[in-house]
Design a protein around this motif. Structure first.
Motif, PDB file in Angstrom:
ATOM      1  N   GLY A  77       0.852  -1.062  -0.170  1.00 29.75           N
ATOM      2  CA  GLY A  77       0.031   0.011   0.044  1.00 29.75           C
ATOM      3  C   GLY A  77       0.717   1.279  -0.057  1.00 29.75           C
ATOM      4  N   GLU A  78       0.137   2.306  -0.287  1.00 27.47           N
ATOM      5  CA  GLU A  78       0.799   3.580  -0.263  1.00 27.47           C
ATOM      6  C   GLU A  78       1.606   3.862   0.863  1.00 27.47           C
ATOM      7  N   GLY A  79       3.006   4.316   0.851  1.00 22.34           N
ATOM      8  CA  GLY A  79       3.765   4.494   2.001  1.00 22.34           C
ATOM      9  C   GLY A  79       4.163   3.535   2.714  1.00 22.34           C
ATOM     10  N   ALA A  80       3.806   2.303   2.599  1.00 22.31           N
ATOM     11  CA  ALA A  80       4.236   0.948   3.319  1.00 22.31           C
ATOM     12  C   ALA A  80       5.718   0.780   3.235  1.00 22.31           C
ATOM     13  N   VAL A  81       6.308   0.356   4.111  1.00 18.84           N
ATOM     14  CA  VAL A  81       7.742  -0.041   4.464  1.00 18.84           C
ATOM     15  C   VAL A  81       7.891  -1.397   4.633  1.00 18.84           C
ATOM     16  N   LEU A  82       8.584  -2.375   3.738  1.00 17.68           N
ATOM     17  CA  LEU A  82       8.961  -3.710   4.025  1.00 17.68           C
ATOM     18  C   LEU A  82      10.475  -3.611   4.505  1.00 17.68           C
ATOM     19  N   ALA A  83      10.727  -3.856   5.749  1.00 16.05           N
ATOM     20  CA  ALA A  83      11.870  -3.759   6.484  1.00 16.05           C
ATOM     21  C   ALA A  83      13.241  -4.763   5.834  1.00 16.05           C
ATOM     22  N   THR A 119       2.289   1.779   6.818  1.00 14.54           N
ATOM     23  CA  THR A 119       2.563   0.915   7.972  1.00 14.54           C
ATOM     24  C   THR A 119       4.178   0.184   7.692  1.00 14.54           C
ATOM     25  N   VAL A 120       4.739   0.125   8.719  1.00 17.33           N
ATOM     26  CA  VAL A 120       6.097  -0.465   8.664  1.00 17.33           C
ATOM     27  C   VAL A 120       5.889  -2.068   9.031  1.00 17.33           C
ATOM     28  N   TYR A 121       6.302  -3.098   8.269  1.00 17.34           N
ATOM     29  CA  TYR A 121       6.485  -4.362   8.418  1.00 17.34           C
ATOM     30  C   TYR A 121       8.029  -4.826   8.788  1.00 17.34           C
ATOM     31  N   ARG A 122       7.787  -5.791   9.284  1.00 20.37           N
ATOM     32  CA  ARG A 122       9.324  -6.651   9.276  1.00 20.37           C
ATOM     33  C   ARG A 122       9.185  -8.131   9.487  1.00 20.37           C
ATOM     34  N   GLY A 123      10.130  -9.042   9.353  1.00 17.40           N
ATOM     35  CA  GLY A 123       9.923 -10.403   9.669  1.00 17.40           C
ATOM     36  C   GLY A 123       9.763 -11.261   8.498  1.00 17.40           C
ATOM     37  N   ASN A 124       9.703 -12.492   8.777  1.00 17.65           N
ATOM     38  CA  ASN A 124       9.511 -13.747   7.588  1.00 17.65           C
ATOM     39  C   ASN A 124       8.425 -14.501   8.118  1.00 17.65           C
ATOM     40  N   PRO A 125       7.057 -14.333   8.015  1.00 12.11           N
ATOM     41  CA  PRO A 125       6.489 -13.347   7.178  1.00 12.11           C
ATOM     42  C   PRO A 125       6.481 -12.160   7.807  1.00 12.11           C
ATOM     43  N   ALA A 126       6.221 -11.137   6.879  1.00  8.83           N
ATOM     44  CA  ALA A 126       6.169  -9.767   7.401  1.00  8.83           C
ATOM     45  C   ALA A 126       5.041  -9.537   8.251  1.00  8.83           C
ATOM     46  N   GLU A 127       5.441  -8.785   9.454  1.00  5.81           N
ATOM     47  CA  GLU A 127       4.274  -8.589  10.273  1.00  5.81           C
ATOM     48  C   GLU A 127       4.384  -6.953  10.589  1.00  5.81           C
ATOM     49  N   PRO A 128       3.014  -6.279  10.742  1.00  7.01           N
ATOM     50  CA  PRO A 128       3.033  -4.795  11.075  1.00  7.01           C
ATOM     51  C   PRO A 128       3.697  -4.387  12.485  1.00  7.01           C
ATOM     52  N   ILE A 129       4.492  -3.414  12.483  1.00  6.88           N
ATOM     53  CA  ILE A 129       5.312  -3.125  13.810  1.00  6.88           C
ATOM     54  C   ILE A 129       5.043  -1.801  14.073  1.00  6.88           C
ATOM     55  N   LYS A 130       4.644  -0.835  13.348  1.00  7.98           N
ATOM     56  CA  LYS A 130       4.341   0.540  13.670  1.00  7.98           C
ATOM     57  C   LYS A 130       3.571   1.376  12.520  1.00  7.98           C
ATOM     58  N   ALA A 131       3.287   2.372  12.775  1.00  2.00           N
ATOM     59  CA  ALA A 131       2.742   3.123  11.750  1.00  2.00           C
ATOM     60  C   ALA A 131       3.772   4.047  11.285  1.00  2.00           C
ATOM     61  N   ARG A 132       3.407   4.511  10.021  1.00  2.00           N
ATOM     62  CA  ARG A 132       4.514   5.515   9.391  1.00  2.00           C
ATOM     63  C   ARG A 132       3.970   6.836   9.102  1.00  2.00           C
ATOM     64  N   PRO A 133       4.454   7.829   9.566  1.00  2.00           N
ATOM     65  CA  PRO A 133       3.697   9.200   9.258  1.00  2.00           C
ATOM     66  C   PRO A 133       3.514   9.505   7.896  1.00  2.00           C
ATOM     67  N   ARG A 134       2.115   9.960   7.552  1.00  2.00           N
ATOM     68  CA  ARG A 134       1.777  10.278   6.311  1.00  2.00           C
ATOM     69  C   ARG A 134       2.539  11.508   5.587  1.00  2.00           C
ATOM     70  N   PHE A 135       2.580  11.652   4.325  1.00  2.00           N
ATOM     71  CA  PHE A 135       3.317  12.782   3.942  1.00  2.00           C
ATOM     72  C   PHE A 135       2.799  12.775   2.326  1.00  2.00           C
ATOM     73  N   GLU A 136       2.698  13.773   1.743  1.00  2.00           N
ATOM     74  CA  GLU A 136       2.481  14.142   0.236  1.00  2.00           C
ATOM     75  C   GLU A 136       3.798  14.533  -0.556  1.00  2.00           C
ATOM     76  N   ARG A 137       4.181  13.964  -1.508  1.00  2.00           N
ATOM     77  CA  ARG A 137       5.218  14.336  -2.576  1.00  2.00           C
ATOM     78  C   ARG A 137       4.459  14.746  -3.815  1.00  2.00           C
ATOM     79  N   GLU A 138       5.004  15.938  -4.474  1.00  2.00           N
ATOM     80  CA  GLU A 138       4.322  16.350  -5.827  1.00  2.00           C
ATOM     81  C   GLU A 138       5.220  15.725  -6.778  1.00  2.00           C
ATOM     82  N   VAL A 139       4.329  15.480  -7.883  1.00  2.00           N
ATOM     83  CA  VAL A 139       5.145  14.709  -8.995  1.00  2.00           C
ATOM     84  C   VAL A 139       5.194  15.690 -10.061  1.00  2.00           C
ATOM     85  N   ALA A 140       6.150  15.989 -10.624  1.00  2.00           N
ATOM     86  CA  ALA A 140       6.358  16.722 -11.669  1.00  2.00           C
ATOM     87  C   ALA A 140       5.857  16.424 -12.915  1.00  2.00           C
TER      88      ALA A 140
END
Length: 192
Positions: A152-158, A171-192
């Motif tokens: 998903g948007e902004g997800a992190v796979l450690a 959401t940040v995920y780690r491990g095998n299989p990946a499990e959620p560990i914490k939320a990641r702050p939302r942000f916006e980036r412009e695309v040129a």
């Protein structure tokens, strides 16, 4: 589930090819072209690599980055949006579509794998499922993304984590299989 079958033989143990001769010849030409024209190039030659990927059917935004040591199995199945990056040594096993959103980072030696086998079938039939990595996501070093997975948007796979199912946005995920560990702050980036 998208099955890949040869018109003549669908049992790989009988010696039949899974892909057509034309498909295999295209992949052979691609491998040779990447080896001779791109794999050895410095990071500054990104434009050459993007041009070559497009020549073989990839849909890549001009600002996307692909390192020369990345291995892309079949470029026609690769889509990369603005400022997306495939880092050094990334394996993009693109037997099916790999769709990468804007500002996505796929770090060094990560593995995006769209192909697998049906272990319940006696012919061990190959099948594929696409991978989708939405905007602002990060696949960290040496992580594995399995067939059919959506990040998903902004997800992190450690680093060295393995994703076998959909990862929730921001959401940040780690491990095998990946499990959620914490939320990641939302942000916006412009695309040129």
């Amino acid at each position: 589930m998208k099955d890949i079958k040869n018109a003549e033989v669908d049992d790989p143990f009988k010696g039949g090819a899974t892909f057509s001769l034309q498909h295999r010849l295209t992949r052979m030409a691609w491998g040779l072209a990447w080896c001779l024209l791109a794999s050895w190039t410095p990071p500054q030659a990104n434009g050459v690599r993007v041009w070559l990927l497009r020549l073989f059917g990839a849909k890549i935004h001009p600002t996307a980055r692909v390192y020369g040591s990345a291995k892309i199995w079949y470029p026609a199945n690769l889509e990369m949006d603005a400022y997306a990056s495939l880092g050094p040594g990334v394996i993009c096993y693109s037997m099916d579509k790999v769709v990468i959103g804007h500002h996505v980072v796929v770090s060094q030696r990560a593995h995006l794998c769209t192909g697998t086998h049906d272990i319940k079938h006696p012919s061990f039939q190959l099948f594929t499922k696409p991978i989708v990595i939405e905007d602002n996501a990060w696949v960290c070093a040496e992580a594995f993304v399995a067939p059919g997975v959506k990040l998903g948007e902004g997800a992190v796979l450690a680093a060295r984590a393995a994703a076998f199912q959909e990862l929730a946005p921001w959401t940040v995920y780690r491990g095998n299989p990946a499990e959620p560990i914490k939320a990641r702050p939302r942000f916006e980036r412009e695309v040129a």
